[in-house]
Enzyme design. Structure first.
Site, PDB file in Angstrom:
ATOM      1  N   HIS A   1     -71.906  14.735  20.155  1.00  0.00           N
ATOM      2  CA  HIS A   1     -71.716  14.521  18.526  1.00  0.00           C
ATOM      3  C   HIS A   1     -70.465  14.037  17.921  1.00  0.00           C
ATOM      4  O   HIS A   1     -70.597  13.268  16.857  1.00  0.00           O
ATOM      5  CB  HIS A   1     -71.667  16.150  18.223  1.00  0.00           C
ATOM      6  CG  HIS A   1     -72.950  16.878  18.240  1.00  0.00           C
ATOM      7  ND1 HIS A   1     -73.060  18.022  19.470  1.00  0.00           N
ATOM      8  CD2 HIS A   1     -74.463  16.635  18.273  1.00  0.00           C
ATOM      9  CE1 HIS A   1     -74.041  18.637  19.468  1.00  0.00           C
ATOM     10  NE2 HIS A   1     -75.084  17.580  18.918  1.00  0.00           N
TER      11      HIS A   1
ATOM     12  N   LYS B   1     -84.409  28.538  17.504  1.00  0.00           N
ATOM     13  CA  LYS B   1     -83.913  28.420  18.828  1.00  0.00           C
ATOM     14  C   LYS B   1     -82.985  29.818  18.666  1.00  0.00           C
ATOM     15  O   LYS B   1     -82.541  30.377  17.638  1.00  0.00           O
ATOM     16  CB  LYS B   1     -83.112  27.365  18.969  1.00  0.00           C
ATOM     17  CG  LYS B   1     -83.710  26.142  18.911  1.00  0.00           C
ATOM     18  CD  LYS B   1     -83.044  25.076  19.008  1.00  0.00           C
ATOM     19  CE  LYS B   1     -83.563  23.654  18.931  1.00  0.00           C
ATOM     20  NZ  LYS B   1     -82.772  22.540  18.553  1.00  0.00           N
TER      21      LYS B   1
ATOM     22  N   ARG C   1     -80.319   9.659  22.949  1.00  0.00           N
ATOM     23  CA  ARG C   1     -79.540   9.654  24.288  1.00  0.00           C
ATOM     24  C   ARG C   1     -80.373   9.068  25.416  1.00  0.00           C
ATOM     25  O   ARG C   1     -80.008   7.920  25.864  1.00  0.00           O
ATOM     26  CB  ARG C   1     -79.204  11.062  24.885  1.00  0.00           C
ATOM     27  CG  ARG C   1     -78.104  11.573  23.902  1.00  0.00           C
ATOM     28  CD  ARG C   1     -77.975  13.170  24.359  1.00  0.00           C
ATOM     29  NE  ARG C   1     -79.216  13.781  23.724  1.00  0.00           N
ATOM     30  CZ  ARG C   1     -79.204  14.893  23.177  1.00  0.00           C
ATOM     31  NH1 ARG C   1     -78.559  15.708  23.865  1.00  0.00           N
ATOM     32  NH2 ARG C   1     -80.482  15.457  22.423  1.00  0.00           N
TER      33      ARG C   1
ATOM     34  N   SER D   1     -75.883  20.178  24.073  1.00  0.00           N
ATOM     35  CA  SER D   1     -74.954  21.551  23.943  1.00  0.00           C
ATOM     36  C   SER D   1     -75.713  22.518  24.807  1.00  0.00           C
ATOM     37  O   SER D   1     -75.058  23.149  25.587  1.00  0.00           O
ATOM     38  CB  SER D   1     -75.342  22.003  22.681  1.00  0.00           C
ATOM     39  OG  SER D   1     -74.722  21.153  21.641  1.00  0.00           O
TER      40      SER D   1
HETATM   41  P1  ADP Z   1     -81.074  19.480  17.098  1.00  0.00           P
HETATM   42  O1  ADP Z   1     -81.578  20.995  17.335  1.00  0.00           O
HETATM   43  O2  ADP Z   1     -81.191  19.075  15.749  1.00  0.00           O
HETATM   44  O3  ADP Z   1     -81.674  18.387  17.994  1.00  0.00           O
HETATM   45  P2  ADP Z   1     -78.459  19.059  18.137  1.00  0.00           P
HETATM   46  O4  ADP Z   1     -77.088  19.887  17.662  1.00  0.00           O
HETATM   47  O5  ADP Z   1     -78.966  19.222  19.607  1.00  0.00           O
HETATM   48  O6  ADP Z   1     -79.418  19.472  17.152  1.00  0.00           O
HETATM   49  O7  ADP Z   1     -78.475  17.526  17.982  1.00  0.00           O
HETATM   50  C1  ADP Z   1     -78.025  16.809  16.708  1.00  0.00           C
HETATM   51  C2  ADP Z   1     -78.498  15.452  16.756  1.00  0.00           C
HETATM   52  O8  ADP Z   1     -77.430  14.808  17.655  1.00  0.00           O
HETATM   53  C3  ADP Z   1     -79.718  14.886  17.418  1.00  0.00           C
HETATM   54  O9  ADP Z   1     -79.992  13.715  16.769  1.00  0.00           O
HETATM   55  C4  ADP Z   1     -79.095  14.665  18.943  1.00  0.00           C
HETATM   56  O10 ADP Z   1     -79.995  13.548  19.364  1.00  0.00           O
HETATM   57  C5  ADP Z   1     -77.808  14.059  18.504  1.00  0.00           C
HETATM   58  N1  ADP Z   1     -77.221  14.427  19.895  1.00  0.00           N
HETATM   59  C6  ADP Z   1     -77.060  15.522  20.627  1.00  0.00           C
HETATM   60  N2  ADP Z   1     -76.153  15.238  21.732  1.00  0.00           N
HETATM   61  C7  ADP Z   1     -75.674  13.972  21.640  1.00  0.00           C
HETATM   62  C8  ADP Z   1     -74.746  13.181  22.471  1.00  0.00           C
HETATM   63  N3  ADP Z   1     -74.422  13.537  23.537  1.00  0.00           N
HETATM   64  N4  ADP Z   1     -74.654  11.820  22.143  1.00  0.00           N
HETATM   65  C9  ADP Z   1     -75.572  11.526  20.917  1.00  0.00           C
HETATM   66  N5  ADP Z   1     -76.110  11.939  20.061  1.00  0.00           N
HETATM   67  C10 ADP Z   1     -76.511  13.394  20.509  1.00  0.00           C
END
Ligand code: ADP
Length: 167
Positions: free
Chosen positions: A23, A47, A96, A134
């Site tokens: 992120h 979730k 990703r 995460s």
């Molecule tokens: P959500 O529940 O909306 O997917 P996340 O916090 O898991 O929330 O992810 C938010 C955004 O960040 C999503 O677009 C996800 O694809 C992106 N994201 C999560 N991890 C990574 C990463 N390692 N690299 C790039 N983008 C990421």
């Protein structure tokens, strides 16, 4: 130039449970491209989050404090309504792997239908973080694995508090 014209605002929505270096990498790359980047934590995630909304916001504030044009906020309801409220023209999402693509495409097309004036912008994950989520970080630390380098140090410290006896 009027106040609103050419003032580019992007919203980066997500669960951020917790923020990872993936992120962070996206924020680092997007922040210089826009006038304001709003990192917005989704409030009503069905979730079951590990960290409360307040904790997730606090961690984002700690980690993203060096970026002067990045704002941390939370929202519920429709993302496009929130983006309109923030006067954002862009939604930022990360991709990703192919596995992200289908869900992200579906969301982007639905959001476009709901708010054609708002564009979804995808950024590819940094190579070093393309395997990182995460969820995986929580699983690994929960099983006693080493997560250093995957999350910012302050987040690692909080995760260690949550899983005492590991790491
Ligand atoms: P959500 O529940 O909306 O997917 P996340 O916090 O898991 O929330 O992810 C938010 C955004 O960040 C999503 O677009 C996800 O694809 C992106 N994201 C999560 N991890 C990574 C990463 N390692 N690299 C790039 N983008 C990421």
């Amino acid at each position: 130039m009027s106040e609103t014209s050419n003032h580019l605002v992007a919203v980066y929505p997500g669960s951020f449970d917790p923020i990872t270096n993936g992120h962070l990498d996206l924020v680092e790359r997007c922040a210089p491209l826009v006038d304001r980047l709003v990192v917005a934590v989704l409030r009503n995630a069905h979730k079951n989050p590990l960290f409360s909304l307040e904790e997730r916001v606090e961690m984002l504030r700690e980690v993203l404090q060096p970026f002067p044009n990045v704002e941390i906020d939370s929202f519920d309801g429709l993302l496009v309504d929130y983006a309109r409220h923030k006067k954002a023209q862009l939604l930022l999402r990360g991709i990703r792997a192919i596995s992200d693509y289908e869900y992200e495409l579906q969301m982007a097309l639905m959001n476009r239908r709901l708010a054609p004036e708002i564009e979804t912008m995808f950024m590819m994950a940094g190579e070093a973080y393309s395997f990182l989520s995460s969820k995986l970080v929580k699983e690994v630390i929960g099983l006693g694995g080493n997560i250093s380098g995957l999350v910012p140090p302050s987040v690692e410290a909080r995760l260690k508090q949550r899983f005492p006896g590991v790491g």
